[in-house]
Motif scaffolding. Sequence first.
Motif, PDB file in Angstrom:
ATOM      1  N   LEU A 146       0.814  -1.216   0.000  1.00  0.00           N
ATOM      2  CA  LEU A 146       0.000   0.000   0.000  1.00  0.00           C
ATOM      3  C   LEU A 146       0.849   1.268   0.000  1.00  0.00           C
ATOM      4  CD1 LEU A 146      -2.986  -0.851   2.364  1.00  0.00           C
ATOM      5  CD2 LEU A 146      -2.944  -0.763  -0.129  1.00  0.00           C
TER       6      LEU A 146
ATOM      7  N   PHE B 103       3.038   1.290  -3.831  1.00  0.00           N
ATOM      8  CA  PHE B 103       2.282   1.476  -5.059  1.00  0.00           C
ATOM      9  C   PHE B 103       2.083   2.951  -5.408  1.00  0.00           C
ATOM     10  CE2 PHE B 103      -1.537   1.680  -7.675  1.00  0.00           C
ATOM     11  CZ  PHE B 103      -1.164   0.838  -8.708  1.00  0.00           C
ATOM     12  N   PRO B 104       1.594   3.798  -4.484  1.00  0.00           N
ATOM     13  CA  PRO B 104       1.436   5.221  -4.851  1.00  0.00           C
ATOM     14  C   PRO B 104       2.765   5.918  -5.147  1.00  0.00           C
ATOM     15  CG  PRO B 104       0.305   4.757  -2.784  1.00  0.00           C
ATOM     16  CD  PRO B 104       1.053   3.535  -3.161  1.00  0.00           C
ATOM     17  N   ILE B 105       3.803   5.571  -4.399  1.00  0.00           N
ATOM     18  CA  ILE B 105       5.112   6.185  -4.626  1.00  0.00           C
ATOM     19  C   ILE B 105       5.631   5.793  -6.010  1.00  0.00           C
ATOM     20  CG2 ILE B 105       7.527   6.204  -3.873  1.00  0.00           C
ATOM     21  CD1 ILE B 105       6.419   5.822  -0.997  1.00  0.00           C
TER      22      ILE B 105
ATOM     23  N   PHE C 253       3.840   4.728  -8.560  1.00  0.00           N
ATOM     24  CA  PHE C 253       2.934   5.269  -9.568  1.00  0.00           C
ATOM     25  C   PHE C 253       3.278   6.733  -9.860  1.00  0.00           C
ATOM     26  CE2 PHE C 253      -1.091   7.149 -10.981  1.00  0.00           C
ATOM     27  CZ  PHE C 253      -1.403   6.283 -12.024  1.00  0.00           C
ATOM     28  N   ILE C 254       3.475   7.523  -8.805  1.00  0.00           N
ATOM     29  CA  ILE C 254       3.823   8.937  -8.983  1.00  0.00           C
ATOM     30  C   ILE C 254       5.202   9.071  -9.637  1.00  0.00           C
ATOM     31  CG2 ILE C 254       4.385  11.059  -7.731  1.00  0.00           C
ATOM     32  CD1 ILE C 254       2.146  10.236  -5.728  1.00  0.00           C
TER      33      ILE C 254
END
Length: 133
Positions: free
Chosen positions: A9, A12-14, A16-17
């Motif tokens: 969790l 994934f955002p890191i 993706f960015i």
Amino acid sequence: NLMDFYFVLAIFPIGFIGNLITFYISHSKNLKNTSLGLINFCLGLSNMLTLAYIFLIVEANNLYGFDFLTNSDLSCKILMFSRRIVPTISPIIETYFTFERFMSVIYPRKIEFIHRKRNILLIIAMLVSLSVL
């Protein structure tokens, strides 16, 4: 397993960015029509595929309670195929990137064919196809 859940969790955002930034840089004015921009775009795309693979397939049991190995024969085959090919795509593109930069420095005028977009995509596709074998 709870630590894996939080790790996925968080990563994934890191990732993706970071890959969106790579897409933005590879489509910038200076890199848009260069081999470097295309290879960076392919590398960002392969990294996004790896992130999606980890988030949707590898951690599916922890995140969604879905086990690909026991669900069906087809899902098991897809999992086994993706386990073999997805982790190798980024290193193949990085190796090609290093080779292309090396050849550009050593033989700047003799290796013009390696800078054409069609040839870059063809070489990357061929290397990824060979990794399946």
